[in-house]
Enzyme design. Structure first.
Site, mmCIF file in Angstrom:
data_model
loop_
_atom_site.group_PDB
_atom_site.id
_atom_site.type_symbol
_atom_site.label_atom_id
_atom_site.label_comp_id
_atom_site.label_asym_id
_atom_site.label_seq_id
_atom_site.Cartn_x
_atom_site.Cartn_y
_atom_site.Cartn_z
ATOM 1 N N GLU A 163 -15.025 -1.232 3.242
ATOM 2 C CA GLU A 163 -14.646 -0.632 4.530
ATOM 3 C C GLU A 163 -15.738 0.309 5.026
ATOM 4 O O GLU A 163 -16.009 0.386 6.224
ATOM 5 C CB GLU A 163 -13.291 0.088 4.385
ATOM 6 C CG GLU A 163 -12.161 -0.932 4.293
ATOM 7 C CD GLU A 163 -10.934 -0.467 3.529
ATOM 8 O OE1 GLU A 163 -10.785 0.743 3.267
ATOM 9 O OE2 GLU A 163 -10.122 -1.335 3.168
ATOM 10 N N SER A 223 -5.919 -6.692 -3.436
ATOM 11 C CA SER A 223 -4.501 -7.091 -3.457
ATOM 12 C C SER A 223 -3.891 -7.132 -4.866
ATOM 13 O O SER A 223 -3.032 -7.972 -5.142
ATOM 14 C CB SER A 223 -4.306 -8.421 -2.731
ATOM 15 O OG SER A 223 -4.692 -8.295 -1.378
ATOM 16 N N HIS A 254 -17.662 1.147 -0.724
ATOM 17 C CA HIS A 254 -16.445 0.355 -0.456
ATOM 18 C C HIS A 254 -16.716 -0.524 0.767
ATOM 19 O O HIS A 254 -17.399 -0.113 1.705
ATOM 20 C CB HIS A 254 -15.262 1.295 -0.203
ATOM 21 C CG HIS A 254 -13.958 0.572 -0.179
ATOM 22 N ND1 HIS A 254 -13.535 -0.155 0.918
ATOM 23 C CD2 HIS A 254 -12.999 0.425 -1.117
ATOM 24 C CE1 HIS A 254 -12.359 -0.701 0.646
ATOM 25 N NE2 HIS A 254 -12.009 -0.365 -0.579
ATOM 26 N N LYS A 266 -7.307 5.510 0.286
ATOM 27 C CA LYS A 266 -7.927 5.336 1.615
ATOM 28 C C LYS A 266 -7.545 6.521 2.512
ATOM 29 O O LYS A 266 -7.392 7.630 2.006
ATOM 30 C CB LYS A 266 -7.538 3.989 2.237
ATOM 31 C CG LYS A 266 -7.742 2.832 1.265
ATOM 32 C CD LYS A 266 -7.709 1.496 1.934
ATOM 33 C CE LYS A 266 -7.729 0.403 0.877
ATOM 34 N NZ LYS A 266 -8.046 -0.903 1.405
ATOM 35 N N ASN A 305 -6.964 3.894 -4.926
ATOM 36 C CA ASN A 305 -7.715 4.258 -3.728
ATOM 37 C C ASN A 305 -6.724 4.463 -2.595
ATOM 38 O O ASN A 305 -6.225 3.491 -2.028
ATOM 39 C CB ASN A 305 -8.716 3.144 -3.380
ATOM 40 C CG ASN A 305 -9.449 3.421 -2.081
ATOM 41 O OD1 ASN A 305 -9.438 4.540 -1.580
ATOM 42 N ND2 ASN A 305 -10.086 2.391 -1.529
ATOM 43 N N GLY A 310 -6.575 -5.790 1.016
ATOM 44 C CA GLY A 310 -5.515 -5.496 1.976
ATOM 45 C C GLY A 310 -4.918 -6.721 2.635
ATOM 46 O O GLY A 310 -4.206 -6.606 3.634
ATOM 47 N N GLU A 364 -14.994 -6.458 -5.501
ATOM 48 C CA GLU A 364 -13.909 -6.503 -4.525
ATOM 49 C C GLU A 364 -14.250 -7.518 -3.439
ATOM 50 O O GLU A 364 -14.911 -7.170 -2.450
ATOM 51 C CB GLU A 364 -13.730 -5.124 -3.871
ATOM 52 C CG GLU A 364 -13.333 -4.037 -4.840
ATOM 53 C CD GLU A 364 -12.515 -2.968 -4.145
ATOM 54 O OE1 GLU A 364 -11.388 -2.732 -4.590
ATOM 55 O OE2 GLU A 364 -12.969 -2.408 -3.146
HETATM 56 C C1 PEP Z 1 -9.308 -1.307 -2.059
HETATM 57 O O1 PEP Z 1 -9.131 -0.623 -1.070
HETATM 58 O O2 PEP Z 1 -10.268 -1.080 -2.801
HETATM 59 C C2 PEP Z 1 -8.370 -2.394 -2.327
HETATM 60 C C3 PEP Z 1 -8.602 -3.180 -3.336
HETATM 61 O O3 PEP Z 1 -7.299 -2.505 -1.482
HETATM 62 P P1 PEP Z 1 -5.994 -3.441 -1.694
HETATM 63 O O4 PEP Z 1 -5.532 -3.249 -3.109
HETATM 64 O O5 PEP Z 1 -5.021 -2.930 -0.689
HETATM 65 O O6 PEP Z 1 -6.432 -4.853 -1.456
#
Ligand code: PEP
Length: 252
Positions: free
Chosen positions: A92, A210, A90, A6, A4, A170, A164
């Protein structure tokens, strides 16, 4: 394994990334790979993955097909540009752009009917987890996904879930492999109750939050974890290739 990106990468950067990624993962034939790019790079990624097993995906879309929805992109538009998958809900988008469970459900139903593979994200915040409400939140989000789908017709290949935990996205605070397994295992049991055992056995459930080359192996080794949705650590072609190849080693 899903990358992803983003809101990152210009078209030339996407081109450079894909040029470096594809040869590095060409032996990982047991792992399904998708790259979720911003709309502006999606056509480039889709063109570059043609004739490869890698899928180009979008990070969002709108469930209506056309009309007065300024700024939105529809399922036919994504198909037209060569996308095969889309991230829905997601955290976000839920937190920053007001995406509700109802919108997630409508988008999921439209993606399934358009044969665009939805990767539907669910997960609790730190406050919810600390208050002992993790499962209440996750199970509520999972149930809501099916509000506009016909449970009798849906099969495990029609969609993918991503668990998630918001506190892990992040932040560098990855869930422990045992925590990821516990929640994803419970999601699979719930899906068995809601839709049926065949569906629950087939549907793929990813962990996201992460993930990086150093921890991908132990997370993917968990029984119910079928893959990873990777944000920050997917931005470098080498790092994402390492995780795809790490996943291949787990599968083997
Ligand atoms: C994500 O954006 O779905 C995500 C898991 O981000 P990160 O790996 O940076 O935590």
């Amino acid at each position: 394994m899903a990358a992803n990106w983003k809101m990152n990468k210009l078209v030339w950067e996407a081109e450079d990334y894909m040029t470096r990624l594809l040869p590095q993962i060409s032996d990982a034939d047991e792992v399904d790979v998708a790259v979720f790019a911003p709309f502006t790079c999606l056509g480039t990624v889709a063109r570059m993955v043609q004739d490869t097993p890698v899928m180009a995906g979008a990070q969002n879309f709108y469930y209506q097909d056309s009309g007065a929805y300024t700024g939105e992109i529809s399922a036919p538009m994504l198909e037209d540009i060569g996308a095969g998958a889309v991230i829905i809900g997601h955290s976000e988008r839920r937190a920053l752009f007001g995406e509700t469970d109802e919108m997630v459900a409508r988008k999921t139903a439209r993606a399934v009917s358009a044969k665009l593979l939805p990767v539907v994200c669910v997960g609790e915040t730190k406050e919810e987890r600390d208050a002992g409400r993790m499962w209440e939140k996750v199970s509520e989000q999972v149930r809501a996904v099916f509000d506009f789908l016909d449970a009798n017709r849906i099969v495990g290949d029609d969609l993918v879930f991503a668990y998630e935990p918001v506190w892990a996205i992040g932040t560098g605070d990855v869930a422990s492999p045992a925590d990821a397994q516990e929640t994803i295992g419970r999601m699979r049991v719930l899906l068995g109750e809601l839709i049926g055992e065949d569906f629950a056995g087939e549907v793929r459930i990813l962990y996201g939050g992460s993930i990086k080359p150093g921890n991908v192996g132990e997370i993917l080794a968990q029984k119910d974890v079928d893959g990873g949705l990777v944000g920050g650590a997917s931005l470098g072609a080498e790092s994402f290739a390492e995780m795809v190849n790490g996943a291949e080693a787990v599968v083997e």
